[in-house]
Scaffold this motif. Sequence first.
Motif, short mmCIF file in Angstrom:
data_model
loop_
_atom_site.label_atom_id
_atom_site.label_comp_id
_atom_site.label_asym_id
_atom_site.label_seq_id
_atom_site.Cartn_x
_atom_site.Cartn_y
_atom_site.Cartn_z
N ASP A 100 6.05 6.92 10.36
CA ASP A 100 4.71 6.71 10.90
C ASP A 100 4.48 5.32 11.46
O ASP A 100 3.48 5.08 12.14
CB ASP A 100 3.66 6.99 9.82
CG ASP A 100 3.61 8.48 9.45
OD1 ASP A 100 3.86 9.31 10.33
OD2 ASP A 100 3.31 8.80 8.28
N MET A 101 5.38 4.37 11.17
CA MET A 101 5.27 3.04 11.76
C MET A 101 6.63 2.38 11.76
O MET A 101 7.38 2.48 10.78
CB MET A 101 4.29 2.16 10.98
CG MET A 101 4.20 0.74 11.53
SD MET A 101 3.39 -0.39 10.40
CE MET A 101 3.82 -1.98 11.14
N SER A 102 6.95 1.70 12.85
CA SER A 102 8.17 0.89 12.90
C SER A 102 7.93 -0.37 12.07
O SER A 102 6.96 -1.09 12.28
CB SER A 102 8.50 0.51 14.35
OG SER A 102 8.71 1.67 15.13
N GLN A 155 3.59 -7.05 7.84
CA GLN A 155 2.73 -6.43 8.85
C GLN A 155 2.15 -5.09 8.43
O GLN A 155 1.12 -4.66 8.96
CB GLN A 155 3.51 -6.27 10.15
CG GLN A 155 3.97 -7.57 10.75
CD GLN A 155 4.74 -7.39 12.05
OE1 GLN A 155 4.96 -6.27 12.51
NE2 GLN A 155 5.17 -8.49 12.64
N GLY A 156 2.78 -4.42 7.48
CA GLY A 156 2.41 -3.05 7.17
C GLY A 156 0.99 -2.86 6.68
O GLY A 156 0.33 -1.88 7.05
N LEU A 157 0.48 -3.77 5.85
CA LEU A 157 -0.87 -3.61 5.33
C LEU A 157 -1.90 -3.74 6.43
O LEU A 157 -2.93 -3.05 6.41
CB LEU A 157 -1.14 -4.62 4.21
CG LEU A 157 -2.45 -4.41 3.45
CD1 LEU A 157 -2.51 -3.04 2.79
CD2 LEU A 157 -2.64 -5.51 2.40
N SER A 158 -1.65 -4.61 7.40
CA SER A 158 -2.58 -4.76 8.52
C SER A 158 -2.68 -3.46 9.32
O SER A 158 -3.77 -3.01 9.67
CB SER A 158 -2.13 -5.89 9.45
OG SER A 158 -2.18 -7.14 8.80
N ARG A 199 -3.16 13.84 9.74
CA ARG A 199 -2.68 14.08 8.37
C ARG A 199 -2.67 12.75 7.64
O ARG A 199 -2.89 11.69 8.22
CB ARG A 199 -1.26 14.65 8.39
CG ARG A 199 -0.25 13.79 9.13
CD ARG A 199 1.17 14.30 8.95
NE ARG A 199 2.12 13.59 9.80
CZ ARG A 199 2.67 12.42 9.50
NH1 ARG A 199 2.33 11.80 8.38
NH2 ARG A 199 3.53 11.85 10.32
N ASN A 200 -2.41 12.81 6.34
CA ASN A 200 -2.15 11.58 5.59
C ASN A 200 -0.87 10.94 6.12
O ASN A 200 0.07 11.63 6.50
CB ASN A 200 -1.98 11.88 4.10
CG ASN A 200 -3.26 12.37 3.45
OD1 ASN A 200 -4.36 12.24 4.00
ND2 ASN A 200 -3.14 12.93 2.26
N MET A 201 -0.85 9.61 6.14
CA MET A 201 0.32 8.91 6.68
C MET A 201 0.84 7.87 5.69
O MET A 201 0.11 7.42 4.81
CB MET A 201 -0.03 8.25 8.01
CG MET A 201 -0.35 9.24 9.12
SD MET A 201 -0.23 8.50 10.77
CE MET A 201 -1.53 7.27 10.67
N LEU A 202 2.11 7.51 5.87
CA LEU A 202 2.77 6.53 5.00
C LEU A 202 3.43 5.45 5.85
O LEU A 202 4.18 5.77 6.79
CB LEU A 202 3.80 7.22 4.13
CG LEU A 202 4.62 6.44 3.09
CD1 LEU A 202 5.77 5.63 3.69
CD2 LEU A 202 3.76 5.53 2.24
N ILE A 203 3.17 4.21 5.51
CA ILE A 203 3.81 3.08 6.17
C ILE A 203 4.69 2.38 5.14
O ILE A 203 4.20 1.87 4.14
CB ILE A 203 2.77 2.11 6.75
CG1 ILE A 203 1.99 2.79 7.88
CG2 ILE A 203 3.45 0.83 7.26
CD1 ILE A 203 0.78 2.02 8.36
N LEU A 204 5.99 2.39 5.37
CA LEU A 204 6.92 1.68 4.51
C LEU A 204 7.04 0.25 5.03
O LEU A 204 7.88 -0.07 5.85
CB LEU A 204 8.29 2.37 4.48
CG LEU A 204 9.34 1.72 3.57
CD1 LEU A 204 8.91 1.76 2.11
CD2 LEU A 204 10.70 2.41 3.75
#
Length: 271
Positions: free
Chosen positions: A115-117, A123-126, A63-68
């Motif tokens: 979706d991400m710790s 770090q999120g953009l990487s 699915r589409n994911m979101l990283i805050l």
Amino acid sequence: MLSFEEIKFLKQKAKEMRKTIIEILYNAGSGHPGGSLSIVEILLYLYYKEIKIDLDNPWDTNRNMLILSKGHGCPALYAILADIGLFSREVLKTYKKLNSILQGHPDRKKTPGVDMSTGSLGQGLSVAAGCALADKIKGSPYKTYVILGDGEIQEGQVWEAAFFASKQKLDNLCAFIDYNGLQLTSSVKDIFGNRDLASIWRDLGWHCVEIDGHNFEEIDSAVQLQVTKPKMIIAHTIKGKGVSFMENKIEWHSQKISQQDFERAMMELGR
């Protein structure tokens, strides 16, 4: 294009989510009000329009994911994840408590829908670029969204990821900068300089647009724009949006909400 009914619904949700954020932070006795309140509209739009989570299998990545990436804004994320049914509102009262699934920064292993710790800024953009590239290689139709703080982008790793995403032509990667103009101790311009941020991203090979980050129609237009390169949306927002005594105040980046603050904020938001 969003319908009148959708915009009305999202605006009402935004008011509800701001009240929930204040309640979360008041109950916890600590946290980050300013940067949580500034990203409400962005998160609401993404979770109600772009990210469809299977409530029975929230860790499914098909699915589409979101990283805050600006993980300290997680009270806004938790409010919305509860609102869409991933856990009960009662769980929000346990924010930052021992053994809670809702910690002071998002933890993918604990919290359904995360979706991400995140928490270590930069770090999120990487990771988002890696997710987008993986989907490209697999031929998956999904998109990866990431929300960065305007202070966070002073981290060098952000720019390494920006070069990488451009080189790989990751047109399935959409990033937001929560540009509220204030960070922990000062204004962004005092620390980062008075730079033309949009031109910088365009020079790096990204499609860049600037919007009012509290305007659902502008968010929708920017997200739905079809491009052939990674997309950066500079969302001009107000730190502490919705609570008059928090708006554009550096001290509300991270400050305990007293009972008096709580009562005043809830009155303004329409308790």
